[in-house]
Design a protein around this motif. Structure first.
Motif, mmCIF file in Angstrom:
data_model
loop_
_atom_site.group_PDB
_atom_site.id
_atom_site.type_symbol
_atom_site.label_atom_id
_atom_site.label_comp_id
_atom_site.label_asym_id
_atom_site.label_seq_id
_atom_site.Cartn_x
_atom_site.Cartn_y
_atom_site.Cartn_z
ATOM 1 N N MET A 73 2.378 0.616 33.394
ATOM 2 C CA MET A 73 1.582 0.538 34.607
ATOM 3 C C MET A 73 2.366 1.236 35.731
ATOM 4 O O MET A 73 3.535 0.960 35.943
ATOM 5 N N THR A 74 1.687 2.127 36.435
ATOM 6 C CA THR A 74 2.332 2.827 37.553
ATOM 7 C C THR A 74 2.441 1.886 38.759
ATOM 8 O O THR A 74 1.790 0.844 38.810
ATOM 9 N N ASP A 75 3.254 2.288 39.719
ATOM 10 C CA ASP A 75 3.374 1.509 40.956
ATOM 11 C C ASP A 75 2.012 1.372 41.631
ATOM 12 O O ASP A 75 1.667 0.308 42.148
ATOM 13 N N ARG A 76 1.238 2.461 41.622
ATOM 14 C CA ARG A 76 -0.083 2.431 42.266
ATOM 15 C C ARG A 76 -1.009 1.458 41.539
ATOM 16 O O ARG A 76 -1.740 0.691 42.171
ATOM 17 N N GLU A 77 -0.996 1.480 40.216
ATOM 18 C CA GLU A 77 -1.837 0.557 39.449
ATOM 19 C C GLU A 77 -1.439 -0.891 39.715
ATOM 20 O O GLU A 77 -2.302 -1.758 39.868
ATOM 21 N N ALA A 78 -0.132 -1.153 39.799
ATOM 22 C CA ALA A 78 0.339 -2.508 40.098
ATOM 23 C C ALA A 78 -0.102 -2.925 41.500
ATOM 24 O O ALA A 78 -0.526 -4.069 41.714
ATOM 25 N N PHE A 79 -0.006 -2.014 42.450
ATOM 26 C CA PHE A 79 -0.443 -2.306 43.814
ATOM 27 C C PHE A 79 -1.936 -2.646 43.830
ATOM 28 O O PHE A 79 -2.356 -3.649 44.406
ATOM 29 N N LEU A 80 -2.747 -1.818 43.192
ATOM 30 C CA LEU A 80 -4.198 -2.015 43.196
ATOM 31 C C LEU A 80 -4.622 -3.262 42.421
ATOM 32 O O LEU A 80 -5.686 -3.811 42.669
ATOM 33 N N ALA A 81 -3.771 -3.706 41.505
ATOM 34 C CA ALA A 81 -4.057 -4.937 40.756
ATOM 35 C C ALA A 81 -3.683 -6.174 41.555
ATOM 36 O O ALA A 81 -3.951 -7.296 41.140
ATOM 37 N N GLY A 82 -3.030 -5.969 42.698
ATOM 38 C CA GLY A 82 -2.609 -7.091 43.522
ATOM 39 C C GLY A 82 -1.238 -7.620 43.151
ATOM 40 O O GLY A 82 -0.826 -8.679 43.629
ATOM 41 N N ASP A 83 -0.509 -6.877 42.314
ATOM 42 C CA ASP A 83 0.807 -7.322 41.857
ATOM 43 C C ASP A 83 1.944 -6.954 42.807
ATOM 44 O O ASP A 83 3.087 -7.325 42.559
ATOM 45 N N ARG A 84 1.658 -6.221 43.875
ATOM 46 C CA ARG A 84 2.704 -5.811 44.822
ATOM 47 C C ARG A 84 2.245 -6.083 46.258
ATOM 48 O O ARG A 84 2.079 -5.168 47.063
ATOM 49 N N PRO A 85 2.049 -7.359 46.584
ATOM 50 C CA PRO A 85 1.479 -7.708 47.895
ATOM 51 C C PRO A 85 2.388 -7.417 49.092
ATOM 52 O O PRO A 85 1.898 -7.378 50.221
ATOM 53 N N ASP A 86 3.660 -7.225 48.874
ATOM 54 C CA ASP A 86 4.569 -6.944 49.987
ATOM 55 C C ASP A 86 4.741 -5.450 50.244
ATOM 56 O O ASP A 86 5.465 -5.053 51.159
ATOM 57 N N ASP A 87 4.075 -4.636 49.431
ATOM 58 C CA ASP A 87 4.209 -3.185 49.527
ATOM 59 C C ASP A 87 3.003 -2.567 50.209
ATOM 60 O O ASP A 87 1.972 -3.214 50.391
ATOM 61 N N VAL A 88 3.145 -1.308 50.565
ATOM 62 C CA VAL A 88 2.019 -0.518 51.064
ATOM 63 C C VAL A 88 1.895 0.717 50.187
ATOM 64 O O VAL A 88 2.860 1.154 49.556
ATOM 65 N N ALA A 89 0.695 1.265 50.150
ATOM 66 C CA ALA A 89 0.439 2.493 49.399
ATOM 67 C C ALA A 89 0.008 3.567 50.392
ATOM 68 O O ALA A 89 -0.718 3.291 51.354
ATOM 69 N N VAL A 90 0.467 4.784 50.146
ATOM 70 C CA VAL A 90 0.176 5.909 51.019
ATOM 71 C C VAL A 90 -0.250 7.089 50.163
ATOM 72 O O VAL A 90 0.450 7.443 49.202
ATOM 73 N N PHE A 91 -1.395 7.686 50.498
ATOM 74 C CA PHE A 91 -1.812 8.948 49.883
ATOM 75 C C PHE A 91 -1.659 10.042 50.917
ATOM 76 O O PHE A 91 -2.100 9.888 52.062
ATOM 77 N N LEU A 92 -1.028 11.133 50.510
ATOM 78 C CA LEU A 92 -0.868 12.303 51.374
ATOM 79 C C LEU A 92 -1.479 13.500 50.650
ATOM 80 O O LEU A 92 -1.010 13.886 49.571
ATOM 81 N N VAL B 117 4.155 4.199 46.790
ATOM 82 C CA VAL B 117 4.065 2.753 46.949
ATOM 83 C C VAL B 117 5.473 2.301 47.306
ATOM 84 O O VAL B 117 6.409 2.484 46.541
ATOM 85 N N LEU B 118 5.588 1.753 48.509
ATOM 86 C CA LEU B 118 6.899 1.417 49.056
ATOM 87 C C LEU B 118 6.879 0.019 49.672
ATOM 88 O O LEU B 118 5.809 -0.471 50.062
ATOM 89 N N PRO B 119 8.059 -0.610 49.790
ATOM 90 C CA PRO B 119 8.115 -1.889 50.503
ATOM 91 C C PRO B 119 7.517 -1.736 51.901
ATOM 92 O O PRO B 119 7.652 -0.677 52.532
ATOM 93 N N GLY B 120 6.878 -2.775 52.389
ATOM 94 C CA GLY B 120 6.112 -2.757 53.629
ATOM 95 C C GLY B 120 6.658 -1.932 54.770
ATOM 96 O O GLY B 120 6.050 -0.945 55.187
ATOM 97 N N GLU B 121 7.803 -2.304 55.317
ATOM 98 C CA GLU B 121 8.334 -1.595 56.490
ATOM 99 C C GLU B 121 8.725 -0.162 56.150
ATOM 100 O O GLU B 121 8.481 0.754 56.935
ATOM 101 N N ASP B 122 9.303 0.045 54.968
ATOM 102 C CA ASP B 122 9.655 1.407 54.540
ATOM 103 C C ASP B 122 8.403 2.271 54.409
ATOM 104 O O ASP B 122 8.398 3.434 54.791
ATOM 105 N N GLY B 123 7.352 1.685 53.868
ATOM 106 C CA GLY B 123 6.103 2.414 53.698
ATOM 107 C C GLY B 123 5.448 2.767 55.010
ATOM 108 O O GLY B 123 4.941 3.876 55.190
ATOM 109 N N ARG B 124 5.446 1.819 55.954
ATOM 110 C CA ARG B 124 4.874 2.095 57.276
ATOM 111 C C ARG B 124 5.661 3.207 57.969
ATOM 112 O O ARG B 124 5.089 4.116 58.574
ATOM 113 N N SER B 125 6.972 3.152 57.863
ATOM 114 C CA SER B 125 7.830 4.167 58.474
ATOM 115 C C SER B 125 7.617 5.536 57.815
ATOM 116 O O SER B 125 7.520 6.556 58.503
ATOM 117 N N ALA B 126 7.531 5.552 56.490
ATOM 118 C CA ALA B 126 7.308 6.812 55.765
ATOM 119 C C ALA B 126 5.961 7.419 56.143
ATOM 120 O O ALA B 126 5.850 8.633 56.345
#
Length: 147
Positions: free
Chosen positions: A1-20, A45-54
């Protein structure tokens, strides 16, 4: 399972996802070691604050300001976070309506709030279209058949 798939499954609630989108960043290849390459760009898909900053570094858009601006305009964001349908595209066929950026986070299930939140973890996604429109969509994590 990719990070994105885990995020979309709800398995990474502390992370954010970014598409560029590849057309929206000057050097998408530089992100490939940190991101999942997709057809038209990259997803991180990055930890919350890191993802917001990125997201803010890559787009010059504050993600929380984007959420505030986009939350009142409903549109469709693809289940895989790599595109969407701009809500003004149906009325404006002359302009580019390609999704340039998507910022998404998950909110834990909360039965006390009710509605969608009682059904499971909720994905909040915000998109920026090439035309400038900013819109949002939310859905229960790991739900493919959403309309």
């Amino acid at each position: 399972m990719t990070d994105r798939e885990a995020f979309l499954a709800g398995d990474r609630p502390d992370d954010v996802a970014v598409f560029l989108h590849e057309a929206a960043v000057s050097n998408p290849e530089a992100l490939e070691s940190y991101a999942e390459s997709v057809e038209d760009g990259v997803v991180l898909v990055l930890p919350g604050e890191d993802g917001r900053s990125a997201f803010q570094s890559a787009t010059d858009i504050d993600p929380m300001a984007l959420a505030q601006e986009a939350m009142d305009t409903e549109g469709h964001i693809d289940d895989d976070l790599t595109g969407g349908t701009c809500p003004v595209a149906a009325d404006d066929h002359d302009e580019d309506h390609t999704v340039r950026f998507v910022f998404a986070f998950a909110e834990a299930q909360n039965e006390d709030v009710g509605g969608l939140y009682a059904e499971g973890d909720v994905i909040h996604a915000y998109a920026v279209c090439a035309c400038g429109e900013r819109y949002s969509e939310k859905w229960v994590a790991d739900t493919v058949d959403r309309q």
